[in-house]
Every structure is written in structure tokens, then in C-alpha cells.
Write a protein that holds these residues in place. Structure first.
Motif, mmCIF file in Angstrom:
data_model
loop_
_atom_site.group_PDB
_atom_site.id
_atom_site.type_symbol
_atom_site.label_atom_id
_atom_site.label_comp_id
_atom_site.label_asym_id
_atom_site.label_seq_id
_atom_site.Cartn_x
_atom_site.Cartn_y
_atom_site.Cartn_z
ATOM 1 N N ALA A 37 0.674 -1.333 -0.104
ATOM 2 C CA ALA A 37 -0.046 0.080 -0.030
ATOM 3 C C ALA A 37 0.929 1.273 0.044
ATOM 4 O O ALA A 37 0.519 2.173 -0.717
ATOM 5 N N ARG A 38 1.857 1.241 0.736
ATOM 6 C CA ARG A 38 2.837 2.277 0.966
ATOM 7 C C ARG A 38 3.477 2.613 -0.615
ATOM 8 O O ARG A 38 3.476 3.865 -0.957
ATOM 9 N N ILE A 39 3.885 1.790 -1.315
ATOM 10 C CA ILE A 39 4.433 1.789 -2.636
ATOM 11 C C ILE A 39 3.465 2.247 -3.578
ATOM 12 O O ILE A 39 3.682 3.218 -4.498
ATOM 13 N N GLU A 56 -5.659 -4.487 -8.584
ATOM 14 C CA GLU A 56 -4.640 -5.192 -9.389
ATOM 15 C C GLU A 56 -3.003 -4.911 -9.034
ATOM 16 O O GLU A 56 -2.350 -5.798 -8.786
ATOM 17 N N ARG A 57 -3.069 -3.639 -8.896
ATOM 18 C CA ARG A 57 -1.689 -3.118 -8.363
ATOM 19 C C ARG A 57 -1.240 -3.628 -7.156
ATOM 20 O O ARG A 57 -0.168 -3.978 -6.858
ATOM 21 N N LEU A 58 -2.166 -3.350 -6.057
ATOM 22 C CA LEU A 58 -1.843 -3.687 -4.874
ATOM 23 C C LEU A 58 -1.773 -5.382 -4.633
ATOM 24 O O LEU A 58 -0.746 -5.775 -3.814
ATOM 25 N N LEU A 109 -8.498 -7.450 1.096
ATOM 26 C CA LEU A 109 -8.240 -6.239 0.394
ATOM 27 C C LEU A 109 -9.490 -5.778 -0.290
ATOM 28 O O LEU A 109 -9.925 -4.553 -0.251
ATOM 29 N N ASP A 110 -10.362 -6.511 -0.698
ATOM 30 C CA ASP A 110 -11.658 -6.057 -1.101
ATOM 31 C C ASP A 110 -12.446 -5.367 -0.212
ATOM 32 O O ASP A 110 -13.403 -4.107 -0.643
ATOM 33 N N LEU A 122 -13.394 2.928 -2.687
ATOM 34 C CA LEU A 122 -12.160 2.583 -3.543
ATOM 35 C C LEU A 122 -12.403 1.498 -4.375
ATOM 36 O O LEU A 122 -11.763 1.072 -5.146
ATOM 37 N N ASN A 123 -13.545 0.523 -4.176
ATOM 38 C CA ASN A 123 -13.750 -0.787 -4.571
ATOM 39 C C ASN A 123 -14.094 -0.920 -6.183
ATOM 40 O O ASN A 123 -13.816 -1.902 -6.541
ATOM 41 N N ALA A 124 -14.373 0.462 -6.610
ATOM 42 C CA ALA A 124 -14.624 0.529 -8.253
ATOM 43 C C ALA A 124 -13.171 0.641 -8.980
ATOM 44 O O ALA A 124 -13.178 0.390 -10.302
ATOM 45 N N ASP A 125 -12.044 0.998 -8.256
ATOM 46 C CA ASP A 125 -10.980 0.956 -8.960
ATOM 47 C C ASP A 125 -10.091 -0.496 -9.147
ATOM 48 O O ASP A 125 -9.442 -0.875 -8.359
#
Length: 228
Positions: free
Chosen positions: A21-23, A89-91, A72-73, A81-84
């Protein structure tokens, strides 16, 4: 009886679970996430753990990758932010590449130089653990990477801790078990391991029947505890 075998939890102990999450929060175009990332990281970890406990007591096991996604979900939805889908995918991608804490390589090298056995014992699935170990460059410093998938239940079930003796042929009294999770350290202490709780956040000791033998702020003191 001297310590011969040092066993480490993986996530939060050797690997920084907040790193994903930090990155992501520092990447371009993630301003909305950056405003929420500390709370999302905290909730992600909490839900991940809660789901392992609930699945264990209800006998509904799944692998750690599934509970990682589920946690995460929940956390993204809680912050709206669940629509992003790209963020999700990135996390998840970054979770396969978690950073090891800075003191980990030198600590493990000291243990190996002293002739001690070293291993991970984790709720993580084998492929996740393999990815994290390779990403952090720790493969040569670990004798084994043990996953609960071999027994089909999450920690702190005693059958998970049985894996250490089955693997190394050692007595419980020969094992130093190290975890950043107070409940895991308590479970291992109740099982009969010597335990060290890495309490980086200075949290209170859990009100459980067994207590960790040692409480540390990081992993630098582990070689001394093990007699290395």
C-alpha cells in the motif's frame, strides 16, 4: 536445552505487509488512494487475519491468497475505492513483492553462520511465499519454507506447529519461534516453543493463556537470543 532451530512467521515478521500500500500510494495518479492508504493497509491486514481464524474454526479452509484478496476487497470498499480495478490489481501485484525489513538479511546470515537451522512457518500459500522469498533475496538464508497448505488449517492450530518437529526432527525446547503477531507468539508458547514477539508497534500483550518469552522492537536481537 540449547536452541538449534529458528522459525519465523513471514508476513509482518520478515516481510513488511504495509509495503504494498505504501508503494502504490507514492505512484503517479494515486492521489485518492494516497489519502486513505494507511487505513486501508491496516484494515487489509486485520481482515486477512480475521478470515484465517474464522475459516479455521468453521473448517472452511482456503489458501492465503484468497483471504488476502478478500481482505483487500473489504478494505477498499470500506474507503469507497472498490470500483478502481486497476488499483486492486496493482496492490495484489505488489503483495507478491513485499520488502523484507532492513535488518532481516544480516540477522539470518548471523544465524546461519552459527550453524542454526532457519525456516519460515507461515499461513502463506507456497507460491506466495516463494515469490516473497525470491523478491527479498532470502532463499540462501533459509533451510525450509513451511506453509500451512500442507496441513489444511491456519495458525494457531497445533498441527501447524507440529510441522517444525516433523521437518527438522528437533524437540520443541530446541526451537526459537519468532512472530510479529502476539496471538501467534502466544500460540507457539503454549505449544512449547521458546518465543519472541517482534512488537514493532509497541502494542499491549494479548490477554491469552500463554505469553511470549521475549518482546523485541525488531529482529536485530534474535541471534543473541538463539545463542548465535
Amino acid at each position: 536445552m540449547p536452541i538449534t532451530t529458528c522459525i519465523f512467521d513471514a508476513y509482518g515478521t520478515l516481510f513488511d505487509v504495509a509495503a504494498a500500500a505504501r508503494i502504490a500510494a507514492a505512484e503517479p495518479g494515486r492521489a485518492a488512494f494516497a489519502a486513505h492508504w494507511p487505513r486501508i493497509a491496516q484494515n487489509w491486514r486485520l481482515k486477512q487475519l480475521q478470515y484465517t481464524w474464522l475459516r479455521a474454526i468453521t473448517n472452511q479452509h482456503t489458501d492465503f491468497w484468497q483471504v488476502t484478496q478478500d481482505g483487500l476487497d473489504w478494505s477498499l470498499e470500506a474507503e469507497g475505492l472498490n470500483a478502481d480495478a486497476d488499483l486492486r490489481e496493482r496492490l495484489l501485484q505488489l503483495y507478491w513483492e513485499l520488502e523484507a525489513y532492513a535488518e532481516v538479511p544480516a540477522m539470518l546470515r548471523a544465524l546461519k553462520s552459527a550453524g542454526l537451522n532457519t525456516a519460515i512457518l507461515s499461513n502463506g500459500s507456497p507460491d506466495m511465499l516463494d515469490g516473497a522469498v525470491k523478491s527479498a533475496g532470502l532463499g540462501d538464508l533459509l533451510d525450509h519454507v513451511l506453509s500451512v497448505e500442507d496441513v489444511g488449517i491456519f495458525k494457531p492450530a497445533s498441527v501447524v506447529y507440529d510441522m517444525v518437529g516433523n521437518c527438522f526432527g528437533c524437540a520443541r525446547e530446541e526451537v526459537l519461534f519468532v512472530s510479529s503477531n502476539g496471538w501467534d507468539a502466544a500460540g507457539a508458547a503454549s505449544y512449547g516453543f521458546t518465543t519472541a514477539w517482534v512488537n514493532r508497534a509497541s502494542e499491549p500483550v494479548d490477554r491469552l493463556p500463554a505469553k511470549p518469552d521475549q518482546i523485541l522492537t525488531d529482529l536485530t536481537g534474535i541471534p543473541a537470543l538463539a545463542g548465535a
